[in-house]
Design a protein around this motif. Sequence first.
Motif, mmCIF file in Angstrom:
data_model
loop_
_atom_site.group_PDB
_atom_site.id
_atom_site.type_symbol
_atom_site.label_atom_id
_atom_site.label_comp_id
_atom_site.label_asym_id
_atom_site.label_seq_id
_atom_site.Cartn_x
_atom_site.Cartn_y
_atom_site.Cartn_z
ATOM 1 N N ASP A 88 0.870 -1.166 0.000
ATOM 2 C CA ASP A 88 0.000 0.000 0.000
ATOM 3 C C ASP A 88 0.911 1.221 0.000
ATOM 4 O O ASP A 88 1.631 1.481 0.969
ATOM 5 N N SER A 89 0.895 1.983 -1.086
ATOM 6 C CA SER A 89 1.852 3.079 -1.250
ATOM 7 C C SER A 89 1.644 4.221 -0.263
ATOM 8 O O SER A 89 2.544 5.049 -0.097
ATOM 9 N N GLY A 90 0.497 4.281 0.375
ATOM 10 C CA GLY A 90 0.269 5.318 1.367
ATOM 11 C C GLY A 90 0.598 4.894 2.779
ATOM 12 O O GLY A 90 0.789 5.736 3.655
ATOM 13 N N LEU A 91 0.669 3.582 3.019
ATOM 14 C CA LEU A 91 0.875 3.070 4.372
ATOM 15 C C LEU A 91 2.179 2.301 4.548
ATOM 16 O O LEU A 91 2.670 2.173 5.671
ATOM 17 N N GLU A 92 2.729 1.783 3.464
ATOM 18 C CA GLU A 92 3.889 0.895 3.591
ATOM 19 C C GLU A 92 5.109 1.359 2.812
ATOM 20 O O GLU A 92 6.066 0.617 2.653
ATOM 21 N N VAL A 93 5.069 2.606 2.333
ATOM 22 C CA VAL A 93 6.214 3.203 1.667
ATOM 23 C C VAL A 93 6.607 4.458 2.431
ATOM 24 O O VAL A 93 5.782 5.348 2.641
ATOM 25 N N TYR A 94 7.858 4.505 2.865
ATOM 26 C CA TYR A 94 8.367 5.646 3.626
ATOM 27 C C TYR A 94 9.226 6.495 2.687
ATOM 28 O O TYR A 94 10.372 6.160 2.396
ATOM 29 N N VAL A 110 -3.490 3.283 -3.738
ATOM 30 C CA VAL A 110 -2.435 3.124 -4.738
ATOM 31 C C VAL A 110 -1.615 1.899 -4.335
ATOM 32 O O VAL A 110 -0.855 1.947 -3.376
ATOM 33 N N ALA A 111 -1.785 0.808 -5.059
ATOM 34 C CA ALA A 111 -1.184 -0.464 -4.664
ATOM 35 C C ALA A 111 -0.229 -0.979 -5.720
ATOM 36 O O ALA A 111 -0.398 -0.736 -6.913
ATOM 37 N N ALA A 410 2.335 20.748 0.607
ATOM 38 C CA ALA A 410 0.882 20.790 0.767
ATOM 39 C C ALA A 410 0.300 19.401 0.982
ATOM 40 O O ALA A 410 -0.727 19.249 1.653
ATOM 41 N N ALA A 411 0.945 18.386 0.440
ATOM 42 C CA ALA A 411 0.445 17.016 0.583
ATOM 43 C C ALA A 411 0.427 16.551 2.032
ATOM 44 O O ALA A 411 -0.316 15.628 2.378
ATOM 45 N N HIS A 412 1.235 17.174 2.877
ATOM 46 C CA HIS A 412 1.220 16.798 4.291
ATOM 47 C C HIS A 412 -0.146 17.083 4.924
ATOM 48 O O HIS A 412 -0.630 16.302 5.734
ATOM 49 N N HIS A 418 -2.092 14.771 -1.432
ATOM 50 C CA HIS A 418 -1.221 13.624 -1.127
ATOM 51 C C HIS A 418 -1.517 12.465 -2.081
ATOM 52 O O HIS A 418 -0.595 11.883 -2.682
ATOM 53 N N LYS A 419 -2.769 12.146 -2.259
ATOM 54 C CA LYS A 419 -3.153 11.051 -3.154
ATOM 55 C C LYS A 419 -2.741 11.365 -4.591
ATOM 56 O O LYS A 419 -2.183 10.504 -5.299
ATOM 57 N N LEU A 420 -2.990 12.604 -5.023
ATOM 58 C CA LEU A 420 -2.641 12.991 -6.384
ATOM 59 C C LEU A 420 -1.135 12.913 -6.603
ATOM 60 O O LEU A 420 -0.672 12.421 -7.645
ATOM 61 N N LEU A 421 -0.353 13.379 -5.649
ATOM 62 C CA LEU A 421 1.098 13.338 -5.775
ATOM 63 C C LEU A 421 1.595 11.900 -5.930
ATOM 64 O O LEU A 421 2.421 11.607 -6.803
#
Length: 475
Positions: A88-94, A110-111, A410-412, A418-421
């Motif tokens: 999961d690109s929002g939860l498991e990518v730092y 985004v997977a 701004a994505a913060h 954030h999703k769009l970026l």
Amino acid sequence: MPNRFSGERAVVIGAGMGGLPAAQALADYFREVVVLERDALPSDSTPRPGVPQGKHPHGLLAGGFKALCDLFPGFSSTLVQAGAHSVDSGLEVYLEYPGQDPFPARSLGVATFTMTRPLLELAVRRRVHERPNVVFRDGCRVVAIGATPDGNSVASVSYKTGGGKLEILPADLVVDASGRGKPTLDLLEATGRPMPEETVIGVDFGYSTAVYTIAPDATPDMKVMYTMPKAPEESRMGIVLLREDGKWFAALGGRGTDTPPADGDAFADYAASLPTATVYHAIKNATLHGHIEKFAFPESRRRHFDSSNDFPRGLIPIADSVCRFNPVYGQGMSAAAQEAVVLRNLLAAHAGDADPLATLSSEFLLAIESIVENPWTLAALPDLAYPDARGKRPADLEKSIEHHIAVTQAAHQDPDIHKLLIEVLNLLKPVSALKAPEVMRKVTSEEVKACVGPHGARRSEPSASGANPGYADAS
């Protein structure tokens, strides 16, 4: 196969991540698809000589994963069965930008998957093998693409077998996924056509990759950890990525003479010098396996085949033969898969034509320009930020870089940005989406600017699983 062309044979040069998706796209439209590969193709996920970066981390971006799912129904299951790890690109990518606070943890829809390049290639190759009309001939070195007597169309591919025998294979269509694109360039020269214009960005980037086992009590929560360089002052960057075998890739990179070493202790010291300590913390107590691999990448190269108004009928250069991206951004495989989808769609659109191949090449080369432009622009911004980078800089380069930094800030605060970026970085949406009016309004709002952490603030560092709750708050 009701959509099959009247043509008998298509030939694909190269059985890598450019050629394999293309072969899948062709299989419904030709009686036979022959894939010629110089390497001996392994039956397992062993790296092969023809992929010099094969022992280094490769990124399958969400846009590439989506394209492969389009070409290969049920491809998610194929990867799971092969042992790849879903992400999961929002939860498991730092993803660390030096000088910015961490992104909040958000499930962005985004997977993708993480795995080694040889495993991905093996999974795709096995799916292509399921097509009864696709034939693989490995251990074959392509000598030339032959043309018809008038030079207007492709007619054959000549190649040498492993035993040195020269063979000529008649072909109605040839896809050049050779990587360097030499067969295409040679045919253009042989038929009196000019070479395509090229755009080149000299980066002189080098990276080193190590493989580690991380102890269970120190295993990171994240499956991918990426530290961006502090450009343009410094070029050092690093990534840690989970492999299908439970081991971890750690790759470090830098420009010019500041490239990472291949010695274990020096490698760890280089990791400790990155803008944040995330990569170093992941590997400092880990067990190193085997040798550290090095790779040098001098320049990104984009060929503008679309500008030709006299391109040979039935010739389709694809993937790296059209554009070779800086591999540090992990865009090449994904762009190639998206190009194969374009090829498949054009084949379908022309299947009922009296001459389905009449305009296929020119339409394909024009259609993939938007696919190439997206990752090219994303890579050009950071690459050209360095004063020593070679290449023509756009007049608005500094303004574009400033805008991209403002978007990441701004994505913060804004989940939609954030999703769009993340969608743009994963080649799901074009770069131009980041300049839509609504995005521009949000990026320039005083409220967003006031909420963003101070520029230069050090990001919180990931830790072992469960040791630092703040680790789960980053993407």
